[in-house]
Design a protein around this motif. Structure first.
Motif, PDB file in Angstrom:
ATOM      1  N   THR A 197      -5.789   4.425   7.331  1.00 34.13           N
ATOM      2  CA  THR A 197      -5.757   3.303   8.284  1.00 34.13           C
ATOM      3  C   THR A 197      -6.973   2.403   8.115  1.00 34.13           C
ATOM      4  OG1 THR A 197      -6.729   4.628  10.072  1.00 34.13           O
ATOM      5  CG2 THR A 197      -4.318   4.529   9.957  1.00 34.13           C
ATOM      6  N   VAL A 230      -6.102  -0.036   5.392  1.00 30.29           N
ATOM      7  CA  VAL A 230      -5.156  -1.049   5.875  1.00 30.29           C
ATOM      8  C   VAL A 230      -5.876  -2.062   6.761  1.00 30.29           C
ATOM      9  CG1 VAL A 230      -3.105  -1.467   7.284  1.00 30.29           C
ATOM     10  CG2 VAL A 230      -3.150   0.460   5.678  1.00 30.29           C
ATOM     11  N   ARG A 231      -6.711  -1.599   7.654  1.00 30.96           N
ATOM     12  CA  ARG A 231      -7.434  -2.514   8.546  1.00 30.96           C
ATOM     13  C   ARG A 231      -8.331  -3.461   7.759  1.00 30.96           C
ATOM     14  NH1 ARG A 231      -6.403  -0.760  13.566  1.00 30.96           N
ATOM     15  NH2 ARG A 231      -5.836   1.429  13.776  1.00 30.96           N
ATOM     16  N   VAL A 233       3.163  -1.150   4.063  1.00 33.72           N
ATOM     17  CA  VAL A 233       2.832   0.244   3.814  1.00 33.72           C
ATOM     18  C   VAL A 233       4.126   0.919   3.384  1.00 33.72           C
ATOM     19  CG1 VAL A 233       1.969   2.397   4.811  1.00 33.72           C
ATOM     20  CG2 VAL A 233       0.938   0.200   5.481  1.00 33.72           C
ATOM     21  N   LEU A 263      -0.715   2.420  12.965  1.00 35.37           N
ATOM     22  CA  LEU A 263      -1.051   1.047  12.552  1.00 35.37           C
ATOM     23  C   LEU A 263      -0.458  -0.022  13.465  1.00 35.37           C
ATOM     24  CD1 LEU A 263      -0.460   1.650   8.751  1.00 35.37           C
ATOM     25  CD2 LEU A 263      -2.681   1.273   9.881  1.00 35.37           C
ATOM     26  N   ARG A 266      -0.153 -10.170   4.655  1.00 33.88           N
ATOM     27  CA  ARG A 266       0.928  -9.221   4.878  1.00 33.88           C
ATOM     28  C   ARG A 266       0.648  -7.941   4.093  1.00 33.88           C
ATOM     29  NH1 ARG A 266       6.531  -9.175   3.108  1.00 33.88           N
ATOM     30  NH2 ARG A 266       5.906 -10.544   1.421  1.00 33.88           N
ATOM     31  N   ILE A 267       0.674  -6.807   4.793  1.00 40.52           N
ATOM     32  CA  ILE A 267       0.534  -5.511   4.129  1.00 40.52           C
ATOM     33  C   ILE A 267       1.792  -4.707   4.419  1.00 40.52           C
ATOM     34  CG2 ILE A 267      -0.752  -3.347   3.968  1.00 40.52           C
ATOM     35  CD1 ILE A 267      -3.256  -4.864   4.765  1.00 40.52           C
ATOM     36  N   TYR A 277       0.875  -1.175   0.000  1.00 39.28           N
ATOM     37  CA  TYR A 277       0.000   0.000   0.000  1.00 39.28           C
ATOM     38  C   TYR A 277       0.908   1.219   0.000  1.00 39.28           C
ATOM     39  CZ  TYR A 277      -3.678   3.233   1.634  1.00 39.28           C
ATOM     40  OH  TYR A 277      -4.561   4.278   1.777  1.00 39.28           O
ATOM     41  N   SER A 337      -6.289  -5.941   5.829  1.00 39.40           N
ATOM     42  CA  SER A 337      -5.664  -6.987   6.655  1.00 39.40           C
ATOM     43  C   SER A 337      -6.577  -8.196   6.833  1.00 39.40           C
ATOM     44  CB  SER A 337      -5.240  -6.426   8.018  1.00 39.40           C
ATOM     45  OG  SER A 337      -6.364  -6.155   8.823  1.00 39.40           O
ATOM     46  N   VAL A 369       1.165  -5.989   9.471  1.00 40.89           N
ATOM     47  CA  VAL A 369       1.471  -4.737   8.778  1.00 40.89           C
ATOM     48  C   VAL A 369       2.885  -4.296   9.130  1.00 40.89           C
ATOM     49  CG1 VAL A 369       0.895  -2.284   8.592  1.00 40.89           C
ATOM     50  CG2 VAL A 369      -0.926  -3.989   8.689  1.00 40.89           C
ATOM     51  N   THR A 370       3.638  -3.938   8.097  1.00 40.96           N
ATOM     52  CA  THR A 370       4.935  -3.301   8.290  1.00 40.96           C
ATOM     53  C   THR A 370       4.909  -1.979   7.535  1.00 40.96           C
ATOM     54  OG1 THR A 370       5.909  -4.441   6.394  1.00 40.96           O
ATOM     55  CG2 THR A 370       6.228  -5.446   8.550  1.00 40.96           C
TER      56      THR A 370
END
Length: 159
Positions: free
Chosen positions: A19, A22-23, A34, A59, A31-32, A7, A26, A65-66
């Protein structure tokens, strides 16, 4: 599914709209990554390091998430992270033309990388980093649009 997605964005600063994507992402992706872009051609309010830190804080409670900064071509960043998908958000029809052009160019640069799009929750569809910064710069309350750490950073920056 065991899929990784990148992302990308400037995230200057990261908003509740970001966010939210991303949520929700997920729930689909294991694996996301950013990717906070440094080479944006934009004059940013926050440095790359600050934008990465603020995104990590916003996050921190989302598993898988990384957040990392990057420079150069997005497709190279995607390959570096063993991903084959790019996640982008569409807030309004006006976003579509630009996002379509970007995804077509990325596909031309690397046909193995696909772009997928999510729309934000209706509560966040109108939020943009630019509007949030303008409200904060003029002394308005941005607490409904960003995390507490981002709100604090904006207040400090525009004092």
């Amino acid at each position: 599914m065991n899929l990784a997605v990148v992302y990308p964005g400037t995230f200057d600063p990261i908003t509740n709209g970001h966010t939210d994507l991303v949520r929700r992402g997920s729930r689909v992706f294991s694996r996301i990554i950013v990717g906070v872009a440094s080479d944006t051609g934009k004059q940013t309010t926050f440095s790359l390091e600050e934008r990465v830190r603020l995104a990590r804080e916003a996050l921190s409670d989302v598993p898988g998430v990384t957040v990392t900064g990057f420079s150069g071509l997005l497709v190279n960043f995607v390959r570096t992270h063993d991903a084959s998908l790019i996640l982008r958000g569409l807030r309004a029809v006006s976003d579509f033309e630009h996002e379509f052009q970007l995804s077509s160019m990325n596909r031309k640069l690397d046909p193995d990388i696909e772009s997928i799009f999510l729309t934000p929750d209706e509560a966040y569809g109108f939020i943009s980093s630019s509007l949030v910064k303008e409200i904060a710069r003029l002394g308005g309350d941005v607490s409904d649009f960003v995390s507490p750490s981002v709100q604090k950073a904006l207040i400090t920056r525009f004092k």
